[in-house]
Scaffold this motif. Sequence first.
Motif, PDB file in Angstrom:
ATOM      1  N   VAL A 250       0.868  -1.177   0.000  1.00  0.00           N
ATOM      2  CA  VAL A 250       0.000   0.000   0.000  1.00  0.00           C
ATOM      3  C   VAL A 250       0.906   1.229   0.000  1.00  0.00           C
ATOM      4  CG1 VAL A 250      -1.754   1.273   1.256  1.00  0.00           C
ATOM      5  CG2 VAL A 250      -1.789  -1.234   1.227  1.00  0.00           C
ATOM      6  N   SER A 251       0.816   2.010  -1.062  1.00  0.00           N
ATOM      7  CA  SER A 251       1.651   3.211  -1.191  1.00  0.00           C
ATOM      8  C   SER A 251       0.789   4.453  -0.990  1.00  0.00           C
ATOM      9  CB  SER A 251       2.291   3.276  -2.576  1.00  0.00           C
ATOM     10  OG  SER A 251       3.092   2.143  -2.796  1.00  0.00           O
ATOM     11  N   VAL A 252       1.343   5.389  -0.291  1.00  0.00           N
ATOM     12  CA  VAL A 252       0.659   6.666  -0.092  1.00  0.00           C
ATOM     13  C   VAL A 252       1.317   7.668  -1.029  1.00  0.00           C
ATOM     14  CG1 VAL A 252       0.118   8.481   1.560  1.00  0.00           C
ATOM     15  CG2 VAL A 252       0.200   6.085   2.301  1.00  0.00           C
ATOM     16  N   PRO A 253       0.560   8.179  -1.972  1.00  0.00           N
ATOM     17  CA  PRO A 253       1.159   9.128  -2.922  1.00  0.00           C
ATOM     18  C   PRO A 253       1.481  10.456  -2.231  1.00  0.00           C
ATOM     19  CG  PRO A 253      -1.190   8.856  -3.337  1.00  0.00           C
ATOM     20  CD  PRO A 253      -0.822   7.909  -2.249  1.00  0.00           C
ATOM     21  N   VAL A 254       2.654  10.989  -2.570  1.00  0.00           N
ATOM     22  CA  VAL A 254       3.075  12.268  -1.983  1.00  0.00           C
ATOM     23  C   VAL A 254       3.001  13.419  -2.980  1.00  0.00           C
ATOM     24  CG1 VAL A 254       4.506  11.291  -0.173  1.00  0.00           C
ATOM     25  CG2 VAL A 254       5.474  11.687  -2.442  1.00  0.00           C
ATOM     26  N   ASP A 255       2.989  13.085  -4.264  1.00  0.00           N
ATOM     27  CA  ASP A 255       2.867  14.127  -5.289  1.00  0.00           C
ATOM     28  C   ASP A 255       2.069  13.560  -6.474  1.00  0.00           C
ATOM     29  OD1 ASP A 255       4.603  12.450  -6.588  1.00  0.00           O
ATOM     30  OD2 ASP A 255       6.328  13.774  -6.411  1.00  0.00           O
ATOM     31  N   SER A 256       1.880  14.348  -7.480  1.00  0.00           N
ATOM     32  CA  SER A 256       1.049  13.924  -8.611  1.00  0.00           C
ATOM     33  C   SER A 256       1.705  12.782  -9.397  1.00  0.00           C
ATOM     34  CB  SER A 256       0.751  15.107  -9.526  1.00  0.00           C
ATOM     35  OG  SER A 256       1.939  15.622 -10.082  1.00  0.00           O
ATOM     36  N   ALA A 257       3.024  12.733  -9.486  1.00  0.00           N
ATOM     37  CA  ALA A 257       3.715  11.659 -10.204  1.00  0.00           C
ATOM     38  C   ALA A 257       3.534  10.325  -9.474  1.00  0.00           C
ATOM     39  CB  ALA A 257       5.187  11.979 -10.361  1.00  0.00           C
ATOM     40  N   SER A 258       3.665  10.363  -8.152  1.00  0.00           N
ATOM     41  CA  SER A 258       3.483   9.116  -7.404  1.00  0.00           C
ATOM     42  C   SER A 258       2.009   8.698  -7.410  1.00  0.00           C
ATOM     43  CB  SER A 258       4.035   9.240  -5.984  1.00  0.00           C
ATOM     44  OG  SER A 258       3.357  10.229  -5.263  1.00  0.00           O
TER      45      SER A 258
ATOM     46  N   ALA B 260       1.553   6.964 -10.631  1.00  0.00           N
ATOM     47  CA  ALA B 260       2.186   5.644 -10.568  1.00  0.00           C
ATOM     48  C   ALA B 260       1.327   4.667  -9.778  1.00  0.00           C
ATOM     49  CB  ALA B 260       3.576   5.755  -9.966  1.00  0.00           C
ATOM     50  N   VAL B 261       0.782   5.105  -8.661  1.00  0.00           N
ATOM     51  CA  VAL B 261      -0.088   4.246  -7.840  1.00  0.00           C
ATOM     52  C   VAL B 261      -1.349   3.878  -8.627  1.00  0.00           C
ATOM     53  CG1 VAL B 261      -1.555   4.193  -5.783  1.00  0.00           C
ATOM     54  CG2 VAL B 261       0.791   5.016  -5.619  1.00  0.00           C
ATOM     55  N   ALA B 262      -1.919   4.843  -9.314  1.00  0.00           N
ATOM     56  CA  ALA B 262      -3.115   4.582 -10.120  1.00  0.00           C
ATOM     57  C   ALA B 262      -2.818   3.580 -11.227  1.00  0.00           C
ATOM     58  CB  ALA B 262      -3.650   5.885 -10.698  1.00  0.00           C
ATOM     59  N   ALA B 263      -1.676   3.724 -11.885  1.00  0.00           N
ATOM     60  CA  ALA B 263      -1.287   2.788 -12.947  1.00  0.00           C
ATOM     61  C   ALA B 263      -1.053   1.388 -12.379  1.00  0.00           C
ATOM     62  CB  ALA B 263      -0.049   3.298 -13.661  1.00  0.00           C
ATOM     63  N   ALA B 264      -0.406   1.349 -11.232  1.00  0.00           N
ATOM     64  CA  ALA B 264      -0.148   0.054 -10.596  1.00  0.00           C
ATOM     65  C   ALA B 264      -1.455  -0.630 -10.210  1.00  0.00           C
ATOM     66  CB  ALA B 264       0.750   0.242  -9.381  1.00  0.00           C
ATOM     67  N   ARG B 265      -2.383   0.128  -9.682  1.00  0.00           N
ATOM     68  CA  ARG B 265      -3.682  -0.454  -9.291  1.00  0.00           C
ATOM     69  C   ARG B 265      -4.465  -0.925 -10.518  1.00  0.00           C
ATOM     70  NH1 ARG B 265      -5.550   3.370  -4.246  1.00  0.00           N
ATOM     71  NH2 ARG B 265      -3.990   2.542  -2.819  1.00  0.00           N
ATOM     72  N   ALA B 266      -4.411  -0.158 -11.587  1.00  0.00           N
ATOM     73  CA  ALA B 266      -5.097  -0.561 -12.821  1.00  0.00           C
ATOM     74  C   ALA B 266      -4.482  -1.844 -13.364  1.00  0.00           C
ATOM     75  CB  ALA B 266      -5.027   0.551 -13.859  1.00  0.00           C
TER      76      ALA B 266
END
Length: 150
Positions: free
Chosen positions: A47-55, A58-64
């Motif tokens: 479980v990653s907590v995004p800290v900026d728009s790039a992360s 990345a989290v959204a892409a990983a989840r997809a």
Amino acid sequence: MFPLAGLLRVRTVEAETRAAAATAAARRLERTEARRGLVVAQLTESVSVPVDSASLAAVAAARASASSMMAGLDERLRADARASEQARLEERGARQRVRVVEKLAERHDLARTSERARGDQRDADELTGTHGAASHLAAETLAATNGDPR
């Protein structure tokens, strides 16, 4: 000799082949279930907590990607479950076909045993009948030689 012995051998081989296929299908299903369990475990751990728009991207892409992978694994799991069930049904049918021919073989053996027993009884009856007639003839001959008017 049982006239359907060849058929019994063929059906037995078919049942053994179907049993091996059912075992292989069950193993594939177990492997797919284990693989899915591993993926689920890995996804829940990361479980990653995004800290900026790039992360966040990345989290959204990983989840997809994970969602797509899970959908593929779920479909594979359903297909393997169907294949495993079909293989079990085919194995059961093959075993039933073997059992039908085995029952015919048992009836054949029983009929042959009964026929042999009847033949043995017939032979014994003939011997007894022949022996009884010979004894009766011998008794009459003995009585005639002794002057006994039977």
